[in-house]
Design an enzyme around this catalytic site. Structure first.
Site, PDB file in Angstrom:
ATOM      1  N   HIS A 132      84.020   6.653  22.413  1.00 21.69           N
ATOM      2  CA  HIS A 132      83.943   8.019  21.876  1.00 21.69           C
ATOM      3  C   HIS A 132      85.314   8.595  21.529  1.00 21.69           C
ATOM      4  O   HIS A 132      85.453   9.813  21.435  1.00 21.69           O
ATOM      5  CB  HIS A 132      83.188   8.928  22.863  1.00 21.69           C
ATOM      6  CG  HIS A 132      81.734   8.561  23.010  1.00 21.69           C
ATOM      7  ND1 HIS A 132      80.927   9.025  24.036  1.00 21.69           N
ATOM      8  CD2 HIS A 132      80.953   7.769  22.248  1.00 21.69           C
ATOM      9  CE1 HIS A 132      79.702   8.528  23.893  1.00 21.69           C
ATOM     10  NE2 HIS A 132      79.701   7.754  22.824  1.00 21.69           N
ATOM     11  N   CYS A 189      90.425  13.696   5.320  1.00 19.06           N
ATOM     12  CA  CYS A 189      90.614  12.318   4.845  1.00 19.06           C
ATOM     13  C   CYS A 189      90.463  11.290   5.961  1.00 19.06           C
ATOM     14  O   CYS A 189      90.424  10.091   5.687  1.00 19.06           O
ATOM     15  CB  CYS A 189      91.969  12.165   4.152  1.00 19.06           C
ATOM     16  SG  CYS A 189      93.382  12.176   5.276  1.00 19.06           S
TER      17      CYS A 189
HETATM   18  P1  OAD Z   1      76.953  12.821  31.713  1.00 16.26           P
HETATM   19  O1  OAD Z   1      77.507  14.152  32.099  1.00 16.26           O
HETATM   20  O2  OAD Z   1      75.752  12.801  30.862  1.00 16.26           O
HETATM   21  O3  OAD Z   1      76.624  12.014  33.032  1.00 16.26           O
HETATM   22  C1  OAD Z   1      77.543  11.918  34.086  1.00 16.26           C
HETATM   23  C2  OAD Z   1      76.911  11.090  35.183  1.00 16.26           C
HETATM   24  O4  OAD Z   1      77.881  10.938  36.216  1.00 16.26           O
HETATM   25  C3  OAD Z   1      75.675  11.729  35.815  1.00 16.26           C
HETATM   26  O5  OAD Z   1      74.602  10.815  35.788  1.00 16.26           O
HETATM   27  C4  OAD Z   1      76.128  12.042  37.249  1.00 16.26           C
HETATM   28  O6  OAD Z   1      75.076  11.875  38.187  1.00 16.26           O
HETATM   29  C5  OAD Z   1      77.211  11.026  37.448  1.00 16.26           C
HETATM   30  N1  OAD Z   1      78.248  11.380  38.447  1.00 16.26           N
HETATM   31  C6  OAD Z   1      78.665  12.611  38.835  1.00 16.26           C
HETATM   32  N2  OAD Z   1      79.637  12.510  39.765  1.00 16.26           N
HETATM   33  C7  OAD Z   1      79.837  11.170  39.960  1.00 16.26           C
HETATM   34  C8  OAD Z   1      80.703  10.419  40.807  1.00 16.26           C
HETATM   35  N3  OAD Z   1      81.585  10.989  41.626  1.00 16.26           N
HETATM   36  N4  OAD Z   1      80.623   9.056  40.751  1.00 16.26           N
HETATM   37  C9  OAD Z   1      79.733   8.446  39.903  1.00 16.26           C
HETATM   38  N5  OAD Z   1      78.901   9.122  39.105  1.00 16.26           N
HETATM   39  C10 OAD Z   1      78.941  10.460  39.114  1.00 16.26           C
HETATM   40  O7  OAD Z   1      78.163  11.989  31.076  1.00 16.26           O
HETATM   41  P2  OAD Z   1      78.102  10.684  30.174  1.00 16.26           P
HETATM   42  O8  OAD Z   1      76.989   9.792  30.566  1.00 16.26           O
HETATM   43  O9  OAD Z   1      79.468  10.134  30.135  1.00 16.26           O
HETATM   44  O10 OAD Z   1      79.858  12.451  24.380  1.00 16.26           O
HETATM   45  O11 OAD Z   1      77.762  11.325  28.772  1.00 16.26           O
HETATM   46  C11 OAD Z   1      77.750  10.537  27.615  1.00 16.26           C
HETATM   47  C12 OAD Z   1      78.321  11.320  26.461  1.00 16.26           C
HETATM   48  O12 OAD Z   1      77.630  12.567  26.323  1.00 16.26           O
HETATM   49  C13 OAD Z   1      79.773  11.730  26.634  1.00 16.26           C
HETATM   50  O13 OAD Z   1      80.670  10.703  26.247  1.00 16.26           O
HETATM   51  C14 OAD Z   1      79.882  12.910  25.735  1.00 16.26           C
HETATM   52  C15 OAD Z   1      78.604  13.619  26.083  1.00 16.26           C
HETATM   53  O14 OAD Z   1      78.108  14.477  25.117  1.00 16.26           O
HETATM   54  C16 OAD Z   1      80.732  12.912  23.513  1.00 16.26           C
HETATM   55  O15 OAD Z   1      81.538  13.781  23.778  1.00 16.26           O
HETATM   56  C17 OAD Z   1      80.631  12.253  22.178  1.00 16.26           C
END
Ligand code: OAD
Length: 245
Positions: free
Chosen positions: A118, A129
């Site tokens: 990302h 551009c």
């Molecule tokens: P999310 O916020 O959707 O999920 C974060 C996950 O981390 C959740 O399932 C939590 O339960 C878990 N979590 C929280 N604390 C934790 C810890 N200490 N150890 C392990 N896990 C923990 O974030 P992403 O899955 O990264 O996109 O989201 C995917 C994408 O959605 C991101 O890259 C972003 C967002 O919109 C863009 O910005 C393009």
């Protein structure tokens, strides 16, 4: 967590390994996730802050939000989870990190290679551009312009945009070849990234999920641990180290 659930005898130090991460791995560095109860998307509308339309409508608002996040990311330090991956990568030289995170903490922990699906919040590119902005450009200034006259934006992937093709190819290539795939701190909801754990498993990898909460992938993982990434990865490293060295 129990050693007996991992088929250590199937693996060697030459086994290809993937560490696939999401915002949860950076939570212990003090950075907010997106979909947790206090995450970014509980407070803000992603279409206003993370889409091309949102940027067109209110570039100042979007740039201000990213400037604040960039500052937080720069002030944050890699945590025990990132450091455990650095140790894992010495144990498994044929390994790669694939991340949805834009904070740069994997690279700062010494993880290598790191495929940033990302983008990276510390870089900028032209909204018109698409050219990468000179890295020496002062990103603290909110409104910056490209030589073509276009406004600079953060070099991250917004909703509705394609992931960088070369990075995506590396990610799918590493995933299809790996024998062990860790899915760490991701809600496994945003595609195409969320496809990777399924792809790894379909190709025969042993897939280990680490997350304090269940995700849509949990019931399918070969091992799904309800744990924070710092503790779980550190402990798991010790187990792999003891079994393989
Ligand atoms: P999310 O916020 O959707 O999920 C974060 C996950 O981390 C959740 O399932 C939590 O339960 C878990 N979590 C929280 N604390 C934790 C810890 N200490 N150890 C392990 N896990 C923990 O974030 P992403 O899955 O990264 O996109 O989201 C995917 C994408 O959605 C991101 O890259 C972003 C967002 O919109 C863009 O910005 C393009």
């Amino acid at each position: 967590m129990s050693d007996s659930q991992i088929p250590f005898d199937k693996f060697t130090r030459n086994s290809p390994v993937v560490f696939f991460t999401g915002a949860g791995i950076s939570a212990e560095s003090g950075l907010a996730t997106f979909r947790d109860p206090h995450g970014h998307w509980s407070k803000y509308d992603p279409m206003k802050l993370a889409s091309a339309d949102g940027f067109r409508q209110d570039p100042e608002l979007v740039l201000e939000w990213y400037a604040a996040r960039r500052k937080q990311a720069a002030a944050a330090k890699p945590n025990a989870g990132h450091r455990a991956i650095t140790k894992f990568q010495k144990l498994f030289p044929n390994s790669a990190v694939i991340t949805q995170n834009v904070d740069g903490l994997h690279a700062r922990a010494g993880n290598d290679p790191v495929w940033e699906l990302h983008g990276n919040i510390h870089r900028q590119k032209c909204f018109s551009c698409g050219s990468a902005a000179d890295s020496g450009r002062d990103v603290s200034l909110r409104m910056n312009y490209c030589d073509c006259g276009g406004l600079l934006r953060p070099d991250v992937v917004w909703f509705g945009e394609s992931l960088p093709l070369e990075v995506l190819n590396h990610a799918f290539d590493a995933t299809s070849r790996c024998e062990i795939f860790f899915s760490i701190g991701t809600s496994t909801q945003i595609y195409p990234a969320a496809q990777l754990p399924y792809e790894a498993q379909n190709r025969g990898a042993f897939v280990i999920e680490i997350n304090p909460e269940t995700t849509p992938f949990s019931s399918q993982a070969d091992l799904s641990l309800r744990a924070k990434s710092g503790i779980a990865l550190s402990k798991m490293y010790e187990e792999f180290h003891a079994a393989l060295l």
